[in-house]
Design a protein around this motif. Structure first.
Motif, PDB file in Angstrom:
ATOM      1  N   LYS A  16       0.456  -1.838  -0.207  1.00  0.00           N
ATOM      2  CA  LYS A  16      -0.155  -0.218   0.114  1.00  0.00           C
ATOM      3  C   LYS A  16       1.065   1.468  -0.336  1.00  0.00           C
ATOM      4  CE  LYS A  16      -4.752   1.429   2.253  1.00  0.00           C
ATOM      5  NZ  LYS A  16      -5.147   0.897   3.264  1.00  0.00           N
ATOM      6  N   GLY A  17       0.032   2.195  -0.530  1.00  0.00           N
ATOM      7  CA  GLY A  17       1.354   3.920  -0.844  1.00  0.00           C
ATOM      8  C   GLY A  17       0.607   4.542  -0.813  1.00  0.00           C
ATOM      9  N   GLY A  18       0.948   5.763  -0.898  1.00  0.00           N
ATOM     10  CA  GLY A  18       0.774   6.727  -0.451  1.00  0.00           C
ATOM     11  C   GLY A  18       1.273   8.263  -0.283  1.00  0.00           C
ATOM     12  N   ILE A  19       1.080   9.357  -0.548  1.00  0.00           N
ATOM     13  CA  ILE A  19       1.637  10.285  -0.076  1.00  0.00           C
ATOM     14  C   ILE A  19       1.251  11.897   0.171  1.00  0.00           C
ATOM     15  CG2 ILE A  19       2.155  12.715  -1.516  1.00  0.00           C
ATOM     16  CD1 ILE A  19       4.073  10.711  -3.079  1.00  0.00           C
ATOM     17  N   ARG A  20       2.205  11.866   1.171  1.00  0.00           N
ATOM     18  CA  ARG A  20       2.086  12.941   1.467  1.00  0.00           C
ATOM     19  C   ARG A  20       2.760  14.224   1.154  1.00  0.00           C
ATOM     20  NH1 ARG A  20      -0.171  13.913   7.446  1.00  0.00           N
ATOM     21  NH2 ARG A  20       0.702  16.216   7.896  1.00  0.00           N
ATOM     22  N   ILE A  21       1.710  15.396   0.860  1.00  0.00           N
ATOM     23  CA  ILE A  21       1.974  16.904   0.384  1.00  0.00           C
ATOM     24  C   ILE A  21       1.244  17.856   1.396  1.00  0.00           C
ATOM     25  CG2 ILE A  21       0.702  16.179  -1.178  1.00  0.00           C
ATOM     26  CD1 ILE A  21       2.326  17.490  -3.359  1.00  0.00           C
ATOM     27  N   LYS A  22       1.228  18.844   1.443  1.00  0.00           N
ATOM     28  CA  LYS A  22       0.008  19.908   1.803  1.00  0.00           C
ATOM     29  C   LYS A  22      -0.199  19.595   3.129  1.00  0.00           C
ATOM     30  CE  LYS A  22      -0.406  21.753  -2.926  1.00  0.00           C
ATOM     31  NZ  LYS A  22      -1.009  22.413  -3.669  1.00  0.00           N
ATOM     32  N   GLY A  23       0.382  18.401   4.139  1.00  0.00           N
ATOM     33  CA  GLY A  23      -0.423  18.482   5.210  1.00  0.00           C
ATOM     34  C   GLY A  23      -1.146  17.489   5.473  1.00  0.00           C
ATOM     35  N   HIS A  24      -1.366  16.651   3.567  1.00  0.00           N
ATOM     36  CA  HIS A  24      -2.877  16.033   3.877  1.00  0.00           C
ATOM     37  C   HIS A  24      -1.747  14.507   3.203  1.00  0.00           C
ATOM     38  CE1 HIS A  24      -5.947  18.140   5.016  1.00  0.00           C
ATOM     39  NE2 HIS A  24      -4.498  18.827   3.701  1.00  0.00           N
ATOM     40  N   LEU A  25      -2.415  13.431   3.492  1.00  0.00           N
ATOM     41  CA  LEU A  25      -2.102  12.069   2.701  1.00  0.00           C
ATOM     42  C   LEU A  25      -3.082  11.947   1.452  1.00  0.00           C
ATOM     43  CD1 LEU A  25       0.371   9.712   3.001  1.00  0.00           C
ATOM     44  CD2 LEU A  25      -1.405   8.484   4.788  1.00  0.00           C
ATOM     45  N   GLU A  26      -2.414  11.832   0.918  1.00  0.00           N
ATOM     46  CA  GLU A  26      -3.344  11.754  -0.390  1.00  0.00           C
ATOM     47  C   GLU A  26      -2.839  10.364  -1.542  1.00  0.00           C
ATOM     48  OE1 GLU A  26      -2.640  14.803  -3.084  1.00  0.00           O
ATOM     49  OE2 GLU A  26      -3.166  16.689  -0.932  1.00  0.00           O
ATOM     50  N   ASP A  27      -3.488   9.875  -2.730  1.00  0.00           N
ATOM     51  CA  ASP A  27      -3.456   9.093  -3.575  1.00  0.00           C
ATOM     52  C   ASP A  27      -3.176   7.528  -3.150  1.00  0.00           C
ATOM     53  OD1 ASP A  27      -3.422   7.734  -5.684  1.00  0.00           O
ATOM     54  OD2 ASP A  27      -1.394   9.850  -6.847  1.00  0.00           O
ATOM     55  N   ILE A  28      -4.202   7.109  -1.892  1.00  0.00           N
ATOM     56  CA  ILE A  28      -3.597   5.892  -1.633  1.00  0.00           C
ATOM     57  C   ILE A  28      -4.270   4.712  -2.297  1.00  0.00           C
ATOM     58  CG2 ILE A  28      -4.551   4.594   0.157  1.00  0.00           C
ATOM     59  CD1 ILE A  28      -3.465   7.045   0.890  1.00  0.00           C
ATOM     60  N   ARG A  29      -3.273   4.020  -3.320  1.00  0.00           N
ATOM     61  CA  ARG A  29      -3.591   2.484  -3.371  1.00  0.00           C
ATOM     62  C   ARG A  29      -2.600   1.608  -3.159  1.00  0.00           C
ATOM     63  NH1 ARG A  29      -0.223   5.397  -8.725  1.00  0.00           N
ATOM     64  NH2 ARG A  29      -1.027   7.517  -8.532  1.00  0.00           N
ATOM     65  N   SER A  30      -3.126   0.607  -3.692  1.00  0.00           N
ATOM     66  CA  SER A  30      -2.646  -0.616  -2.981  1.00  0.00           C
ATOM     67  C   SER A  30      -2.300  -1.798  -4.116  1.00  0.00           C
ATOM     68  CB  SER A  30      -3.335  -1.219  -1.999  1.00  0.00           C
ATOM     69  OG  SER A  30      -4.817  -1.297  -1.945  1.00  0.00           O
TER      70      SER A  30
END
Length: 286
Positions: A16-30
């Motif tokens: 599972k992955g995700g990007i943290r940017i601008k204080g938020h975790l976004e684009d969760i994929r697995s």
């Protein structure tokens, strides 16, 4: 603009992955983990998955795994339920592939630094994170820094002997399976309707968890213990018996100042993996 950081949670069944940017975790994929394939195939699968995030131009990659890690070298010594993933130079492989800094640690350690960096543990310099799910994991933050110990094995109280087994046997989903032939979620539903057997199960669970907390408190005396994992959501069902168990702790002043907190973060494993990179970024910028 805040730099993007990629976090990965690599387990025996899924990546599972995700990007943290601008204080938020976004684009969760697995994606499913090809657990029965060779380590070379699994490494390529991980790299291909990371490639799907390349448009974010992330500054680093943090990875949490359910196993032991030589953290300075980023070598995975073993990964639960993936037979071929033994002594894998994951950091070296990904650093060479992506030319980005890579940090790898045990997933419970990731949870601890994640809740300290982004969650309810933020006000505390000294805390312990405990994950309650299929198994039990522990992570330690001391004076604001993650303490992983040798091969990321610090905080593995779950493996310490307790009664006729170990703490994990009594302080995870294993307890409900072995003693009540049921899953925690199913018993929680029954307990909420006043089912006496289900309520008894959670009372016993809280007592055992309290015994684990006392071991943690005697060894570290943290300011806070933060609960994560799926079973944390049933805390109201075992809170009373847990606190009752803690009454026998020998140092009342320590107990009176201990905060028991429930993590509010979703995707805690990814948050924690991101924190591995974010903490290093903070140190570089000081």
């Amino acid at each position: 603009m805040e730099k993007a950081i990629l976090g990965l949670d690599i387990g025996g069944t899924g990546i599972k992955g995700g990007i943290r940017i601008k204080g938020h975790l976004e684009d969760i994929r697995s994606i499913p983990t090809p657990a029965l394939e060779s380590k070379e195939f699994i490494l390529e699968t991980i790299a291909d998955f990371i490639d799907t995030y390349s448009h974010y131009d992330f500054v680093g990659i943090g990875i949490g795994i359910p196993g032991l890690v030589d953290t300075p070298k980023g070598i995975v010594l073993g990964l639960a339920n993936i037979p071929s993933f033994q002594h894998v130079e994951l950091k070296k492989f990904l650093t060479e592939r992506f030319s980005k800094p890579v940090f790898v640690n045990n997933d419970a350690n990731c949870f601890a630094i994640g809740v300290h960096k982004y969650g309810v543990g933020k006000p505390f310099k000294n805390l312990v994170g405990i994950t309650l799910g299929t198994g039990t994991g522990g992570g330690i933050v001391i004076n604001g820094h993650l303490y992983s110990g040798l091969f990321s094995a610090a905080g593995e109280w779950c493996s310490a002997p307790y009664l006729d087994h170990n703490y994990e046997y009594y302080c995870s989903g294993k307890f409900f399976h072995h003693f009540y032939n049921s899953k925690p979620k199913a018993l929680a539903k029954l307990a909420l309707y006043g089912d006496p057997i289900a309520m008894k199960a959670y009372d016993e669970f809280g007592h055992h968890l309290g015994e684990l907390f006392k071991v943690i408190m005697y060894s570290l005396a943290p300011e806070a213990i933060v609960l994560g994992g799926s079973i944390r959501k049933t805390y109201p069902l075992f809170k009373k018996s847990l606190l009752k168990s803690l009454e026998t702790f020998a140092y009342p002043s320590v107990l009176a100042n201990l905060k028991i907190l429930i993590s509010e973060l979703d995707e805690t494993a990814i948050h924690g993996a991101v924190a591995l990179v974010d903490v290093e970024e903070d140190m570089v910028s000081i």
